[in-house]
Write a protein that holds these residues in place. Structure first.
Motif, PDB file in Angstrom:
ATOM      1  N   ASP B  14       0.709  -1.311  -0.387  1.00  0.00           N
ATOM      2  CA  ASP B  14       0.153   0.215  -0.073  1.00  0.00           C
ATOM      3  C   ASP B  14       0.716   1.496  -0.519  1.00  0.00           C
ATOM      4  O   ASP B  14       1.262   1.456   0.851  1.00  0.00           O
ATOM      5  CB  ASP B  14      -1.052  -0.085   1.175  1.00  0.00           C
ATOM      6  N   GLU B  16       0.552   4.315  -0.112  1.00  0.00           N
ATOM      7  CA  GLU B  16       0.411   5.219   1.403  1.00  0.00           C
ATOM      8  C   GLU B  16       0.507   4.701   2.872  1.00  0.00           C
ATOM      9  O   GLU B  16       1.129   5.913   3.283  1.00  0.00           O
ATOM     10  CB  GLU B  16      -1.377   5.514   1.358  1.00  0.00           C
ATOM     11  N   ARG B  98      -2.507  -0.495  -5.023  1.00  0.00           N
ATOM     12  CA  ARG B  98      -2.342  -1.740  -3.736  1.00  0.00           C
ATOM     13  C   ARG B  98      -2.213  -3.075  -4.410  1.00  0.00           C
ATOM     14  O   ARG B  98      -2.615  -3.485  -4.861  1.00  0.00           O
ATOM     15  CB  ARG B  98      -3.855  -1.223  -2.908  1.00  0.00           C
ATOM     16  N   TRP B 101      -2.988  -4.869  -8.228  1.00  0.00           N
ATOM     17  CA  TRP B 101      -4.058  -3.741  -8.569  1.00  0.00           C
ATOM     18  C   TRP B 101      -2.507  -2.432  -9.146  1.00  0.00           C
ATOM     19  O   TRP B 101      -1.906  -1.728  -8.170  1.00  0.00           O
ATOM     20  CB  TRP B 101      -5.245  -2.905  -8.149  1.00  0.00           C
ATOM     21  N   CYS B 102      -2.496  -2.557 -10.272  1.00  0.00           N
ATOM     22  CA  CYS B 102      -2.185  -1.053 -11.017  1.00  0.00           C
ATOM     23  C   CYS B 102      -2.884   0.120 -11.539  1.00  0.00           C
ATOM     24  O   CYS B 102      -4.178  -0.698 -11.664  1.00  0.00           O
ATOM     25  CB  CYS B 102      -1.142  -1.637 -11.971  1.00  0.00           C
TER      26      CYS B 102
END
Lengths: 608, 105
Positions: B14, B16, B98, B101-102
């Motif tokens: 992730d 973030e 995430r 998943w691009c």
């Protein structure tokens, strides 16, 4: 409006929810009328929804086909096509909507040909007595629509789930969406909204649909005050791959049975018996979709199913050379089509190789929703500013879909795009009601804020358990009552306390999306169970074991569900008739099917 | 009837909250019929970790959006059989939203 409630705000004249077979033409035609259109898609345009997976065939009457340069049959006419649809839908279809379907079938075909959709053949499909089928590929169809939408510079918001509609004084004035990639809430104000969101197939464990189909359109329309019609009418497709897991939900065996090699294929029960000999000895596996589905399920219920709860699709009675013959014939058929879908290129060779030594397990998959949001022939719902086109709408087919859904979605998409401009020009943009917007945003965020509660995956499994047990091809009162009770409990009690357990990120959070989808699926299922319980007869694709007859005296009526204080309330309504009055009398289900589908019997072409 | 299990090693990231990507291992039991890589991911999400992000839509090769690196090679998850241990990575680790998943998914 408080900026804390949402992250982005967009204004448009027409919001089209759904980007594929219905949404594409709706957007294109509204934009042609000079309106500012926004498409919002739960996936990526051309790579989501039901249309990509279509066979695909489009229907057109012979005379209209000839006018478009296709080899139609000049004995056929729009009037004859109309009459077949009314009769084969067992008279529940809204005849004004059927008239519009027939008329716009030709216009939709003309559009698609002009935009470059390839036509492989024009032939008999859905077992009609005359050729009415334009054979193409679902993937090529949706790519043509995407190209046109791009050419016209219509904006598309992708990977964005529409959650709820905004209303003011009974009119739809916009909607609230969740951007699945960023987790941002998007406020969209619009002068009209067209729903093109497909069915609620994902509410059933064994279905043949894409993951997007979770009843979002039906549920949000209901919450906004729109009515539903024919929610009990669910179409199952027999001979869908049940096992192995990698092939699950492929309708390839069914497609093969519809082609030239069909008569070589046998369906066997778990004991190796060719069971169709007992149900329809004259046409066997080539009987109607509904009869094959009922027979397959009867075998499973009586303990003669396969290990994974289906029946066998068998080629083993043929020699390996015989299987190769089927392979060659089917490959010839595919070569004519130039349809390079993965199912044909990769899955099919594997399945045919397996079939030489081992029978394949197939079953009845939930395939298409016949009922949905109640509309008129202009795709208008009862809520001003709200339109519904394609599979999410109801009223066209009556009790069984007997012609092409691709034609329905294209025709109704175009009708919606043509119908909404007049309304759009008569209304102004309206500021959302703050309390309503707050309630919607709170509902979206609630599963992320609850510290404990029901697990969405567990509730999904329980929902699938209920549908798998009771909402099947063969239904009965006791099972339907159980289904209704359990579904109402799940919706009222469990769906209200769903919580996201694993990850609290707002980006690509599957559990969060599932919470919102479950509320929609459970609502659609509850309405479907309620309508199924009410209908005490069998008709078309709807079969009650406790009422195995078609009762035209009592039941040639539609179930309509409206929103009474947020709860589904059911009433019965006479079908809309323009020129073909419904018949009277009561007959066994088999007699009714034989009469209703008389023109579908293979090889028997009667002169008009 | 018990079936052999395979090890599925998944790329988790992730951008973030994580400073760098990590790998997580799951044991996925094989069924008595052929399973795809996507079937394995569905099993992980439904039984072990609903927080895993990956793409799923048609499951039959129509949408062509579920591409991943399967043991280093780019392939569609729904079209790739799972017969032995798997290492699953995003197609482009530099543009991950995430996990698997691009941005280009």
């Amino acid at each position: 409006m408080s900026a804390e409630l949402y992250e982005r705000e967009i204004a448009c004249d027409v919001l089209v929810v759904g980007s594929e077979g219905a949404g594409g033409p709706a957007a294109i035609n509204a934009a042609r009328a000079g309106l500012d259109v926004l498409i919002v898609s739960k996936g990526k345009m051309g790579r989501c929804g039901a249309s990509q997976m279509a066979g695909a065939d489009f229907n057109l009457d012979g005379r209209s086909a000839i006018a478009l340069g296709l080899p139609g049959d000049d004995r056929d006419s729009p009037e004859r096509f109309f009459a077949d649809l009314v009769r084969e839908g067992f008279y529940l279809g809204n005849q004004r909507i059927i008239e519009a379907y027939v008329e716009y079938a030709a216009r939709n075909t003309a559009d698609l040909l002009e935009w470059g959709m390839p036509v492989y053949r024009f032939e008999q499909v859905h077992a009609e007595e005359m050729a009415r089928g334009i054979i193409t590929s679902g993937v090529r169809w949706v790519r043509v629509l995407r190209r046109k939408v791009r050419e016209m510079d219509i904006p598309v918001l992708e990977d964005t789930m529409m959650v709820d509609l905004l209303t003011r004084e009974g009119r739809v004035i916009g909607a609230v969406a969740l951007d699945l990639r960023s987790g941002e809430i998007v406020l969209i104000t619009a002068r009209a909204v067209v729903l093109c969101t497909g069915g609620w197939q994902q509410a059933y464990y064994f279905n043949s649909a894409a993951a997007d189909l979770t009843g979002d359109g039906q549920a949000m329309a209901f919450r906004a005050g729109a009515e539903m019609i024919g929610m009990e009418m669910v179409q199952y497709i027999p001979a869908t791959m049940l096992w192995p897991p990698m092939a699950r939900k492929s309708i390839l065996p069914y497609i093969m049975m519809e082609t030239e090699v069909g008569p070589l294929i046998q369906m066997l029960n778990g004991e190796g018996e060719r069971f169709m000999q007992r149900y329809d000895p004259s046409t066997l596996e080539q009987s109607t979709k509904e009869i094959v589905a009922i027979a397959s399920e009867m075998e499973v219920q009586e303990g003669r199913g396969t290990p994974h709860g289906g029946v066998y699709f068998a080629l083993k009675h043929l020699t390996p050379d015989g299987v190769d013959f089927v392979w060659n014939k089917f490959t010839e058929f595919l070569d004519q089509n130039d349809d390079k879908r993965s199912e044909f290129r990769k899955l099919l060779p594997h399945l045919l190789e397996t079939a030489k030594t081992q029978d394949l397990e197939v079953g009845n998959a939930v395939h298409f929703m016949v009922g949905g949001v109640k509309v008129n022939e202009r795709t208008e719902t009862d809520v001003p500013g709200l339109y519904a086109a394609g599979e999410c709408s109801g009223g066209l087919w009556g009790s069984v879909r007997v012609a092409s859904a691709t034609t329905q979605v294209g025709a109704q998409g175009r009708i919606a795009g043509e119908a909404c401009p007049e309304y759009v020009k008569s209304v102004e943009h309206t500021e959302p009601d703050k309390a309503q917007l707050e309630a919607i945003v709170e509902r979206i965020n609630a599963p992320m804020q609850r510290r404990e509660g029901a697990s969405p995956i567990e509730i999904m499994e329980r929902m699938h358990g209920v549908t798998d047990e009771y909402l099947r091809v063969i239904r009965d009162g006791e099972g339907l009552e159980n289904a209704y009770d359990e579904l109402s409990w799940l919706r009222r009690e469990e769906a209200a306390r769903l919580h996201v357990s694993a990850s609290r990120t707002r980006r690509l959070n599957y559990e969060w999306q599932l919470c919102l989808e479950l509320e929609n699926m459970l609502l659609c299922l509850e309405m479907s169970a309620l309508a199924s319980l009410k209908r005490e007869e069998s008709r078309g694709g709807f079969y009650r074991r406790d009422f195995p007859y078609t009762d035209n005296d009592r039941w040639c009526v539609n179930t309509v569900i409206s929103n009474r204080d947020c709860e589904p309330a059911l009433r019965l309504e006479e079908p809309v008739v323009t020129s073909m009055p419904p018949p009277s009398g009561r007959m066994t289900f088999e007699e009714a099917v034989a009469e209703g589908t008389a023109s579908l019997r293979r090889g028997e072409v009667d002169e008009p | 009837m018990t079936h052999p299990a395979i090890n599925v090693r998944c790329f988790r990231f992730d951008p973030e909250t994580d400073s760098e990507p990590r790998f997580q291992d799951y044991r996925v039991p094989l069924q008595d019929g052929k399973m795809s890589v996507l079937d394995c991911l569905n099993h992980i999400r439904e039984h072990f970790d609903p927080g895993l992000a990956y793409f799923k839509n048609c499951q039959l090769g129509f949408c062509q959006r579920c591409s991943l690196r399967v043991n280093g090679k780019v392939a569609m998850a729904c079209e790739t059989p799972a017969s032995g241990d798997l290492v699953l990575e995003p197609v482009n680790a530099n543009e991950v939203i995430r996990d698997l998943w691009c941005k280009s998914t």
